[in-house]
Design an enzyme around this catalytic site. Structure first.
Site, PDB file in Angstrom:
ATOM      1  N   LYS A  61      45.143  53.677  47.904  1.00  0.00           N
ATOM      2  CA  LYS A  61      46.143  53.284  47.348  1.00  0.00           C
ATOM      3  C   LYS A  61      47.665  54.271  46.721  1.00  0.00           C
ATOM      4  CE  LYS A  61      47.091  49.914  42.428  1.00  0.00           C
ATOM      5  NZ  LYS A  61      46.130  49.363  42.357  1.00  0.00           N
TER       6      LYS A  61
ATOM      7  N   GLU B  15      37.551  37.307  33.622  1.00  0.00           N
ATOM      8  CA  GLU B  15      37.933  37.328  32.142  1.00  0.00           C
ATOM      9  C   GLU B  15      35.917  36.024  31.845  1.00  0.00           C
ATOM     10  OE1 GLU B  15      39.798  37.176  34.768  1.00  0.00           O
ATOM     11  OE2 GLU B  15      40.903  38.831  34.222  1.00  0.00           O
TER      12      GLU B  15
ATOM     13  N   ARG C  52      41.968  31.825  31.836  1.00  0.00           N
ATOM     14  CA  ARG C  52      41.211  31.465  32.578  1.00  0.00           C
ATOM     15  C   ARG C  52      39.660  31.449  32.167  1.00  0.00           C
ATOM     16  NH1 ARG C  52      40.885  34.618  38.405  1.00  0.00           N
ATOM     17  NH2 ARG C  52      42.821  33.100  39.664  1.00  0.00           N
TER      18      ARG C  52
END
Ligand SMILES: Cc1ncc(C[n+]2csc(CCOP(=O)(O)OP(=O)(O)O)c2C)c(N)n1
Length: 637
Positions: free
Chosen positions: A282, A367, A395
């Site tokens: 990353k 979630e 969600r």
């Protein structure tokens, strides 16, 4: 020096380059992304990590006929630039400019609209199934990060892919990071796969050696294959993909374009569900982002030499005030636990995590699980605070309703980024939570007018034995002083900020101060307003509302939420049920998905800032139905 990028207008141009030229293209893309995003802000770290992978994918696959389905889409900047949007990229995330996420309306190369995570496998599988029904030939490739792969939906997709066995390629872009370092059993399993890379080599070598032993080779290989699961379990605990019906290939190095191209060519014509495990870094190639990928996950404009943000003020954000207040309250109350779904930094919970690591739970991008996990803890006497962005709590709707509110469990839902979030746009605006939470019984629902009130609301919420939701906007507070002593706010009690006989401005959350500003301008023009900070969306202060409605000529509600089933609707329902006949105008977001752009600009566009409230109030004041003689040009005479 001539830039390869200058001559890239579509992926066909990439395919005309020699493999040897591609690393230079990667470098140019990297520089271009850093130059641009340092000015516009954006999701830079994930995009830098996916540059070589993006080039290789367009090089090997015949896009846009072959479809690339990006998960979340925050890693797609190189894809945007290579697919005809190099010029447009300079206006990335600017109002009227291109989106920070793939968007079908923007380009035929964007196969699916994204922003929320973990949808790519299901979407790609749907495309693969449709391709079969249509009898067409093309490849469908989902590109998903290791963080996004942890979500239930990704597994639901894989499970079904293994069942229907359509040709589908899943590229697992594994940088061992979500926004923060990744969590969970699968994540550690992936890490062990990487370190167990030697196993794959060993297996291939073993196969060749055994099969070549004259006489006994074939049977020896059969025996070895039977015991393969045993060996595999020893070296590679990540059998999961195989068990789900995927052919697992990898891990392969994600920044060596030549090797990546070879790997992609090898899997291109394999049948059935394939998972290629690609290892990336990353922030690759930009030192500040490599060193702090969490900060550089999503940033505002920054100085590209130093990596430091361009602007910073000392005013605390709502997020910071929430995090600090919760940490303070947790010192006195050992039953408080904090839960986040992969968003520790975004929701301001780092300090809580440092101080109370045993009472802090980052469940990963999950979630739904976060909420039911909180519900379980609440049944055992804990007081969970689940901090989730408004848009991502969508969600968990059933978990909020069925697992928490139906059991009337004391859980505090913290809805950060409620309202217009700005440059991340329609997938990230938190403009629906009032509408989706308001109908749920047992829930108390508040929104603070400023960061100081947020503290009191959090304190109040933790005194309740019911579920409570608190919504607040993205960004800085108003810079108001923060009280040291926290008070309980009486449930359902609105705050009357000022009284005037002409129009009532009934505001909630981020719209209270703009309503006060508007009322001051209106007062200077002879229009006197009552301004109310509703504080509660639910329960509403019916008594105050009905009383005020009787004593003004018109009432305006203001909210940073869609109008449908929103806060204004709640006010209308209450007034109607009490037989009130006062004219009411509701200000909020109309029936549209709001585009991306600066918060301030979008609030102005949708008429919920001080100017908008002022103009609406003025128009109403001059409306003959409200009892004004328009010729006189004075409100309520
Ligand atoms: C449903 C949902 N929850 C949370 C987020 C916020 N979010 C955006 S990217 C991200 C991390 C994704 O990690 P990974 O898939 O590994 O990609 P990386 O950023 O590491 O490349 C998170 C949590 C989201 N987009 N959608």
């Amino acid at each position: 020096m001539t830039m390869l990028l200058d001559n890239i207008h579509t992926p066909d141009d990439v395919r005309k380059l020699s493999i040897g030229e591609l690393p230079q293209l990667a470098q140019e893309l990297r520089r271009f992304i850093i130059d641009t995003v340092s000015q516009t802000g954006g999701h830079i770290a994930a995009s830098l990590g996916a540059i070589e992978l993006t080039i290789a994918l367009h090089y090997v696959f015949n896009t846009p006929k072959d479809k690339l389905v990006w998960d979340v889409g925050h890693q797609s900047y190189a894809h945007k630039i290579l697919t005809g949007r190099k010029e447009a990229f300079k206006n990335l995330r600017q109002h009227g400019g291109i989106s920070g996420f793939p968007k079908r309306e923007e380009s035929p190369y964007d196969a699916f609209n994204v922003g929320h995570s973990s949808t790519s496998i299901s979407a790609a599988l749907g495309m693969a199934q449709a391709r079969c029904l249509k009898g067409e030939q093309y490849k469908v490739i989902s590109i998903i990060g290791d963080g996004s792969l942890m979500a239930g939906m990704a597994f639901e997709g894989m499970n079904y892919a293994g069942h229907i066995k359509k040709d589908l390629i899943v590229i697992l872009n594994d940088n061992e990071m979500s926004i923060s370092p990744n969590v969970g059993a699968l994540s550690s399993s992936l890490s062990r796969i990487i370190s167990g890379h030697a196993y794959n080599k060993f297996r291939e070598e073993l196969k060749t050696i055994l099969q070549n032993i004259p006489g006994i080779g074939k049977s020896a290989y059969r025996v070895a294959r039977h015991s393969e699961d045993f060996f595999k379990g020893l070296f590679v605990p990540g059998l999961l993909f195989d068990e789900l019906g995927f052919r697992y290939i990898g891990p392969v190095l994600g920044h060596k374009i030549e090797l990546l191209i070879q790997d992609l060519k090898n899997i291109k014509n394999l049948n059935g569900p394939i998972l290629l495990h690609v290892i990336t870094k990353k922030g690759k190639g930009y030192e500040p982002a490599e060193n702090d990928p969490t900060y550089f996950h999503g940033v505002g404009p920054f100085n590209k030499e130093t990596g430091k943000p361009v602007s910073h003020t000392s005013t605390a954000t709502y997020t910071e005030v929430f995090g600090n207040t919760l940490t303070k309250l947790a010192e006195e109350n050992p039953k408080i636990v904090a839960i986040t779904a992969g968003m520790t930094t975004g929701t301001g919970l780092e300090r809580f995590e440092q101080n109370f690591s045993d009472r802090f739970f980052d469940v990963g991008i999950a979630e739904q699980h976060a909420i039911t996990f909180a519900a379980g803890m609440a049944t055992e006497g804990y007081h969970p605070v689940a901090a989730i962005y408004s848009t991502f709590l969508q969600r968990s709707y059933d978990q909020v309703l069925h697992d928490v509110c139906m059991q009337d469990l004391p859980i505090v839902f913290i809805l950060d980024r409620a309202g217009i979030v700005g440059e991340d746009g329609p997938t990230h605006h938190g403009l629906f939570d009032i509408s989706y939470l308001r109908p749920i019984p047992n829930l108390i629902f508040m929104a603070p007018k400023d960061e100081n009130e947020l503290q009191h609301m959090l304190y109040t919420a933790l005194q309740q034995s019911h579920p409570v939701a608190i919504r607040y906007p993205r960004g800085k507070g108003f810079g108001v002083p923060l009280d040291q002593k926290l008070n309980t706010i009486a449930t359902g009690q609105a705050e009357i900020i000022k009284q005037g006989e002409h129009i009532a401005l009934w505001a909630i959350g981020s719209t209270v101060y703009p309503a006060i500003d508007a009322s001051e301008r209106l007062a200077s023009e002879g229009i006197h307003c009552t301004v109310v900070n509703s504080r509660f969306i639910k329960p509403l202060d019916d008594e105050t509302l009905v009383h005020i409605a009787k004593n003004v000529k018109a009432l305006i509600t203001v909210e940073e939420n869609v109008l449908q089933a929103g806060f204004g609707t709640a006010v209308l329902e209450t007034l109607h049920s009490h037989g009130s006949v006062v004219p009411v105008c509701c200000l909020g977001i109309p029936d549209v998905f709001v585009e991306h752009g600066p918060q301030k600009m979008l609030r102005a566009k949708y008429g919920i800032d001080a100017d908008g409230i002022y103009s609406t109030a003025k128009k109403i004041a001059h409306d003959s139905r409200v009892g004004i003689d328009p010729k006189k040009n004075t409100a309520f005479g």
